[in-house]
Scaffold this active site. Structure first.
Site, mmCIF file in Angstrom:
data_model
loop_
_atom_site.group_PDB
_atom_site.id
_atom_site.type_symbol
_atom_site.label_atom_id
_atom_site.label_comp_id
_atom_site.label_asym_id
_atom_site.label_seq_id
_atom_site.Cartn_x
_atom_site.Cartn_y
_atom_site.Cartn_z
ATOM 1 N N HIS A 89 0.814 -1.117 0.030
ATOM 2 C CA HIS A 89 -0.043 0.193 0.025
ATOM 3 C C HIS A 89 0.985 1.319 0.127
ATOM 4 C CE1 HIS A 89 -3.171 2.869 1.246
ATOM 5 N NE2 HIS A 89 -3.981 1.876 0.603
ATOM 6 N N ASP A 96 -8.099 -5.012 -0.096
ATOM 7 C CA ASP A 96 -8.531 -5.700 -1.038
ATOM 8 C C ASP A 96 -8.359 -7.410 -0.967
ATOM 9 O OD1 ASP A 96 -9.486 -3.739 -2.525
ATOM 10 O OD2 ASP A 96 -7.507 -2.964 -2.817
HETATM 11 N N1 COA Z 1 4.174 -7.522 -4.876
HETATM 12 C C1 COA Z 1 5.527 -7.522 -4.965
HETATM 13 N N2 COA Z 1 6.213 -6.398 -4.823
HETATM 14 C C2 COA Z 1 5.759 -5.108 -4.545
HETATM 15 C C3 COA Z 1 4.311 -5.335 -4.339
HETATM 16 C C4 COA Z 1 3.541 -6.380 -4.629
HETATM 17 N N3 COA Z 1 2.159 -6.373 -4.296
HETATM 18 N N4 COA Z 1 3.982 -3.898 -4.067
HETATM 19 C C5 COA Z 1 5.127 -3.303 -3.969
HETATM 20 N N5 COA Z 1 6.176 -4.077 -4.262
HETATM 21 C C6 COA Z 1 7.717 -3.821 -4.304
HETATM 22 C C7 COA Z 1 7.887 -2.856 -5.407
HETATM 23 O O1 COA Z 1 8.306 -3.634 -6.501
HETATM 24 C C8 COA Z 1 8.960 -1.876 -4.988
HETATM 25 O O2 COA Z 1 10.244 -2.600 -5.214
HETATM 26 P P1 COA Z 1 11.575 -1.777 -5.072
HETATM 27 O O3 COA Z 1 11.515 -0.615 -4.062
HETATM 28 O O4 COA Z 1 12.682 -2.846 -5.135
HETATM 29 O O5 COA Z 1 11.604 -1.186 -6.542
HETATM 30 C C9 COA Z 1 8.586 -1.707 -3.609
HETATM 31 O O6 COA Z 1 7.757 -2.665 -3.186
HETATM 32 C C10 COA Z 1 7.846 -0.426 -3.498
HETATM 33 O O7 COA Z 1 6.647 -0.560 -4.441
HETATM 34 P P2 COA Z 1 5.837 0.954 -5.013
HETATM 35 O O8 COA Z 1 5.370 0.274 -6.384
HETATM 36 O O9 COA Z 1 6.923 1.788 -5.438
HETATM 37 O O10 COA Z 1 4.950 1.194 -3.945
HETATM 38 P P3 COA Z 1 3.738 2.182 -4.321
HETATM 39 O O11 COA Z 1 3.543 2.992 -3.156
HETATM 40 O O12 COA Z 1 4.094 3.036 -5.655
HETATM 41 O O13 COA Z 1 2.517 1.270 -4.803
HETATM 42 C C11 COA Z 1 0.785 -0.190 -4.614
HETATM 43 C C12 COA Z 1 1.619 0.713 -3.887
HETATM 44 C C13 COA Z 1 -0.370 -0.614 -3.766
HETATM 45 C C14 COA Z 1 0.282 0.317 -6.056
HETATM 46 C C15 COA Z 1 1.546 -1.568 -4.900
HETATM 47 O O14 COA Z 1 2.007 -2.104 -3.573
HETATM 48 C C16 COA Z 1 0.751 -2.678 -5.677
HETATM 49 O O15 COA Z 1 0.898 -2.734 -6.913
HETATM 50 N N6 COA Z 1 0.213 -3.573 -4.696
HETATM 51 C C17 COA Z 1 -0.666 -4.411 -5.539
HETATM 52 C C18 COA Z 1 -1.871 -3.886 -6.310
HETATM 53 C C19 COA Z 1 -2.739 -3.619 -4.960
HETATM 54 O O16 COA Z 1 -3.066 -4.525 -4.132
HETATM 55 N N7 COA Z 1 -3.598 -2.413 -4.855
HETATM 56 C C20 COA Z 1 -4.545 -2.266 -3.850
HETATM 57 C C21 COA Z 1 -4.222 -0.879 -3.233
HETATM 58 S S1 COA Z 1 -5.316 -0.664 -1.798
#
Ligand code: COA
Length: 430
Positions: free
Chosen positions: A307, A364
């Protein structure tokens, strides 16, 4: 303690005020930065940008805290208040007294039915049109039938508009589902409460009423409550962005639906179910999924994990996990997807990759399993999220309209395109 920040740019020193929120969170006020230095800030994804002051929702992502108007969300679990009561708290700022709640519920009941001619709009959509497309179009269309709400000049008209849109989003949502199934529309029943009425419009037939199980009504009510606001997330910021141009409440909320449609936001619970189903079909084992999620080159993410704000267990997921167990037990459902979900959670919570990156299950992760058990089709999942989130959008829209410091939202950019060049007429181009 008064805080002060100092910024030095090319030897020039600038004192910047520091704002402090009620929970001690600090923000450097850069409102004068460009005027005084010619510089702007660069913050893709706005992870470090506070775009407003807000008194609606407090989140401490490090500690896993979520509060609506100061009240921790755990206090809305068992016994759950009615969703409309929580909506009134979020929109109007205080727990409603009996008289206010009665009035607000009466507005909702009186306005549940759509204008007759609005129903024909649904026929213009192909039967397989995504319900989210229908929802945003129809929310916007409501404003055409009520131009009196284009400008909400006083508290009474705002109350009416808020009650109407909260009520009708549920009718539009149910009708978009009925349309997709080729089923007749079912009129709302004024004798039923908010969630029961929604289930009735979704699942009754003209010749047979759907029997609303209290546990199912209760679970749906809880899902809506837990989604009701989440401060400046993508859809809410979109509502504020659109509202900042003084677009009306209905148009602004319709834009929130569009933002929520994306898989990284409101589409994530659907992605969770798809992921669990694919594991169940035997294509992958939970262990393989975890390995894939850790492999950057795979492009795969563990859906329902991580998140932007929570770097601890999402407090909504904790509550929904318990609710999920209750609903499945009550309905006597042995859902293999739940077993897979539990296994994934167990593996991820002890895996160094997920621990280091502070990736925990989010809301979710369990909401999809509950909705599946209730009989809500996956295409409707983001629609359900939209119904739940609507009180937050309305409250944030109103807070912005009433803010004396409001300005049209207009971010800047760092231009990285071609430097000055000149137009060449078509016949002279090579
Ligand atoms: N599975 C695997 N790795 C994940 C991950 C996941 N669900 N979510 C984040 N990461 C990793 C990223 O690859 C990143 O790694 P790095 O630092 O080595 O590059 C790190 O964790 C940070 O992720 P980032 O995408 O920069 O975080 P964000 O704050 O931009 O994104 C979300 C947040 C929610 C979009 C992201 O965690 C995600 O895509 N989750 C899955 C979708 C989801 O459940 N969304 C619902 C949100 S309520």
């Amino acid at each position: 303690m008064a805080h002060q920040a100092t910024l030095t740019i090319d030897g020039k020193v600038l004192e910047l005020p520091v704002l402090e929120g009620t929970e001690g969170e600090l923000a450097i006020d850069i409102a004068q930065l460009r005027a005084k230095t010619g510089l702007i800030t660069y913050d893709p994804g706005y992870g470090n940008t506070g775009a407003c002051r807000s008194a609606i929702t407090f989140i401490d992502g490090e500690k896993g805290i979520l509060r609506y108007r100061g009240i921790p969300i755990e206090e809305f679990d068992r016994p759950h208040p009615d969703f409309l009561e929580v909506a009134a708290l979020i929109i109007f700022g205080e727990l409603p007294d009996k008289a206010f709640l009665k009035r607000f519920s009466a507005i909702s009941t009186a306005n549940a039915n759509l204008d007759e001619s609005m129903k024909h709009h649904f026929e213009g959509f192909p039967e397989n049109a995504p319900p989210m497309a229908q929802l945003s179009a129809m929310l916007n269309a409501i404003s055409c039938f009520h131009p009196e709400f284009f400008t909400l000049t006083n508290g009474v008209s705002f109350e009416q508009a808020a009650g109407r849109v909260i009520s009708q989003i549920r009718t539009v949502a149910a009708y978009s589902y009925r349309r997709s199934k080729g089923l007749p529309f079912i009129y709302p029943n004024p004798a039923l409460r908010y969630c029961a009425n929604f289930l009735h419009m979704m699942f009754s037939m003209p010749y047979q009423d759907y029997l609303v199980e209290p546990e199912i009504e209760d679970a749906l009510n809880l899902i809506f409550i837990l989604h009701a606001d989440h401060e400046q997330n993508c859809s809410t910021s979109t509502v504020r962005m659109v509202g900042s141009s003084q677009a009306n409440l209905f148009a602004s909320c319709a834009s929130g639906v569009c933002a929520l449609w994306g898989p990284l936001h409101g589409g994530a619970n659907l992605a969770v179910i798809e992921m669990l189903e694919s594991i169940q079909r035997g294509n992958q084992k939970p262990e393989d999924c975890i390995a894939l999620a850790k492999d950057k080159s795979s492009g795969f993410r563990l859906m329902g994990f991580g998140h932007r704000i929570y770097k601890n267990y999402d407090p909504r997921a904790k509550i929904l996990k318990k609710c999920c167990d209750r609903v499945l037990k009550k309905l006597g459902i042995q859902d293999p997807l739940l077993d897979i979900a539990r296994r994934l959670e167990e593996l991820a919570l002890k895996d160094p990759y997920f621990i280091e990156k502070k990736l925990y299950p989010n809301v979710d992760f369990y909401s999809g399993i509950i909705m599946r058990a209730i009989g809500i089709p996956t295409s409707m999942f983001p629609v359900m999220f939209s119904i739940g989130r609507l009180p937050g959008w309305i409250a944030q829209w109103k807070e912005q309209q009433d803010d004396p410091a409001k300005r049209i939202a207009r971010p800047r950019q760092i231009y990285v395109g071609a430097p000055l060049r000149h137009y060449v007429p078509l016949e002279k181009r090579k």
